[in-house]
Design a protein around this motif. Sequence first.
Motif, PDB file in Angstrom:
ATOM      1  N   ARG A 521      70.488  52.010  45.510  1.00  0.00           N
ATOM      2  CA  ARG A 521      70.419  53.434  45.182  1.00  0.00           C
ATOM      3  C   ARG A 521      71.341  53.767  43.995  1.00  0.00           C
ATOM      4  O   ARG A 521      70.974  54.542  43.094  1.00  0.00           O
ATOM      5  N   ALA A 522      72.542  53.161  43.981  1.00  0.00           N
ATOM      6  CA  ALA A 522      73.483  53.405  42.882  1.00  0.00           C
ATOM      7  C   ALA A 522      72.893  52.935  41.557  1.00  0.00           C
ATOM      8  O   ALA A 522      72.992  53.635  40.529  1.00  0.00           O
ATOM      9  N   GLU A 523      72.271  51.752  41.557  1.00  0.00           N
ATOM     10  CA  GLU A 523      71.648  51.251  40.322  1.00  0.00           C
ATOM     11  C   GLU A 523      70.509  52.164  39.882  1.00  0.00           C
ATOM     12  O   GLU A 523      70.292  52.387  38.685  1.00  0.00           O
ATOM     13  N   GLN A 539      80.836  54.140  46.048  1.00  0.00           N
ATOM     14  CA  GLN A 539      82.000  54.405  46.896  1.00  0.00           C
ATOM     15  C   GLN A 539      81.704  54.150  48.377  1.00  0.00           C
ATOM     16  O   GLN A 539      82.602  53.857  49.160  1.00  0.00           O
ATOM     17  N   ALA A 540      80.423  54.260  48.764  1.00  0.00           N
ATOM     18  CA  ALA A 540      80.034  54.037  50.158  1.00  0.00           C
ATOM     19  C   ALA A 540      79.938  52.558  50.511  1.00  0.00           C
ATOM     20  O   ALA A 540      79.872  52.196  51.692  1.00  0.00           O
ATOM     21  N   ILE A 541      79.957  51.698  49.496  1.00  0.00           N
ATOM     22  CA  ILE A 541      79.804  50.261  49.727  1.00  0.00           C
ATOM     23  C   ILE A 541      81.064  49.698  50.385  1.00  0.00           C
ATOM     24  O   ILE A 541      82.183  49.997  49.984  1.00  0.00           O
ATOM     25  N   LYS A 554      82.976  45.473  47.750  1.00  0.00           N
ATOM     26  CA  LYS A 554      83.883  46.574  47.418  1.00  0.00           C
ATOM     27  C   LYS A 554      84.537  46.356  46.059  1.00  0.00           C
ATOM     28  O   LYS A 554      84.670  47.291  45.266  1.00  0.00           O
ATOM     29  N   SER A 555      84.933  45.118  45.791  1.00  0.00           N
ATOM     30  CA  SER A 555      85.557  44.800  44.509  1.00  0.00           C
ATOM     31  C   SER A 555      84.594  45.040  43.354  1.00  0.00           C
ATOM     32  O   SER A 555      84.951  45.647  42.338  1.00  0.00           O
ATOM     33  N   ARG A 556      83.355  44.559  43.531  1.00  0.00           N
ATOM     34  CA  ARG A 556      82.349  44.748  42.474  1.00  0.00           C
ATOM     35  C   ARG A 556      81.988  46.227  42.320  1.00  0.00           C
ATOM     36  O   ARG A 556      81.740  46.699  41.214  1.00  0.00           O
ATOM     37  N   ALA A 557      81.968  46.960  43.437  1.00  0.00           N
ATOM     38  CA  ALA A 557      81.662  48.389  43.374  1.00  0.00           C
ATOM     39  C   ALA A 557      82.744  49.148  42.601  1.00  0.00           C
ATOM     40  O   ALA A 557      82.449  50.032  41.796  1.00  0.00           O
TER      41      ALA A 557
END
Length: 567
Positions: A521-523, A539-541, A554-557
């Motif tokens: 969804r973010a992409e 942020q929800a990841i 989380k790191s990649r997000a």
Amino acid sequence: MFEYLREINQHIWDSNYEQAFKELEAFTDDSPRACLELAFAKVQIGMFTGDSVTRSLVIEYVQQAEKLIKKYKQKGEMDAYISKIKKWNAPYEENNDALKEFHKTIDWEYNVSMDHTLVSAEGNLLKAVMYYSLNSPLKAGKSIISGYNAFKRLYYNDVAQSQAKLQEKHNGVLPINTLPPDSKLHGCLHHSILFGFGVLNYLLSMLPPYVVSVLSIFGFESDRDRGMELMHLCADYDAPIRRGAAQLVLGSPYVFVPSEVQTIEEKNAKLDRYAPLIESALKRYPSGTMVAYVASQYYTVRGQLDKAVEHMRIAVDSAKKAGYAPMRFSYDLGQYLAVSCRFDEAIVIFDEIVKYDGDVNIRAIACLYLAGCKVLTGAPSTEVVALLRSLGDHLSKHSRIDRAIQEINSDFISSLSDDQLILAAPILMFEFIYGMRHLYNISENEALSQEVSKVFTKLANKILVKKDMKDLKPACSVIRCRLLRNIGEHEKAKAILDKLEQSSFSSAHARLWITMSHWERAEMFFSENNYSDAIKNFQAIGSHKSSYLDELFKSRAKSAIKKIQQK
């Protein structure tokens, strides 16, 4: 100075390994550089065979180089060694007056001493990688620190100042040949230092930000852009020792490591920058296993699966011709065939990997792919069930992907009935295809996207009507969304994710794919320039606590959010 190694280096990159080893071993009792080049060749082989024995051999060759370096520090030993180098180079001077005159101008003692320092630095980096892959993190850490410190001294003491002078002379532009005419340093050593320090800067920049911050306190530099610039200077210059390595290692930022968020235009711009390097390498080493492999990866990211399969077959055949079993490359070939819906051909590849009796750490994932392909070609259900029930027997201690397989096996597959396994097998295969970004890569290949979409939609529809297969529905939804986006049906893709958001799931496997739905969804929002909603989903990841991959996501997000905020 390195003429005696030039032809051997060509043999290595052309995958004529036995000839290279035969010639290198004639020097390994005397030459630290020959020992290191032998170790580098073994690293290449280990990359496509995946066996642990090769890693131990690499460490042994580096240690032999270190013993010789220590020997040449003794009085009188260096002069005798320099005489041997001159003798080894003599045959190449017979019909080359320019080379003969050049060798007369070399400060031999200075350059051989520098070469020994460089061999030690490169050797420590090789040992670090090998120790890490053999689960010896403390030894890996010690080696990486020694290697980094040596490269840093080499770069700042012997390269950086001359680069600054040249840059000033050329109005701020650093020329490809960054070696000043009055430098005592041999060109091959100069560009090898650029390559090594460039690799370190790039690799350290890939670590999580908090790790980079801690390392910077202890003097470790991690400048990604400078790292790539230094590698380019080596790749674009005719440096026989490390040019091939520089051309292929640069495949990492341009091909292998996906950006967290990027437009299609940004992706293609990166690939366009790398295209001349891989084309040059293919021309220079037409039968090289590693070159064909990187070319295959390049064409995969381009979405040109036919060319990817063609070059991966060259890589596999070249390795087999050299007498090796390239199971890791065969695995990639099998993936590309599966993504191309050439399931019968993929079965042949994955079956070979599963039945291979040697040391290989991809047998479990090959087993899962084989089961999925067999379902799609109508193989007997008993074969599929037997493959999935045997996953635990094929797990390797040295494989990160097997950790994911182990989680799926213990948390999900083991709870399914035989009939449920038949339905699940191809879905699980497509989960890994999605995770490897293959569906994203074919987004510009409309014909293939349409074909894959038809295959997967038929599979997903069988799952969606089964109440007892609820835990696979999030994966089906996310993968369908990706494929619908590929063929331009964006509203349908959004509707699928909206419906998924209204559902709840308890299993770890389902929650993992809820995490992936946020990423998808973010992409999607990012591609529409809706940056605020893209950030909300990133942020929800990691909030669903689904697997050991949470921290990675989380790191990649966080990195993705930072890039969006910069826009």
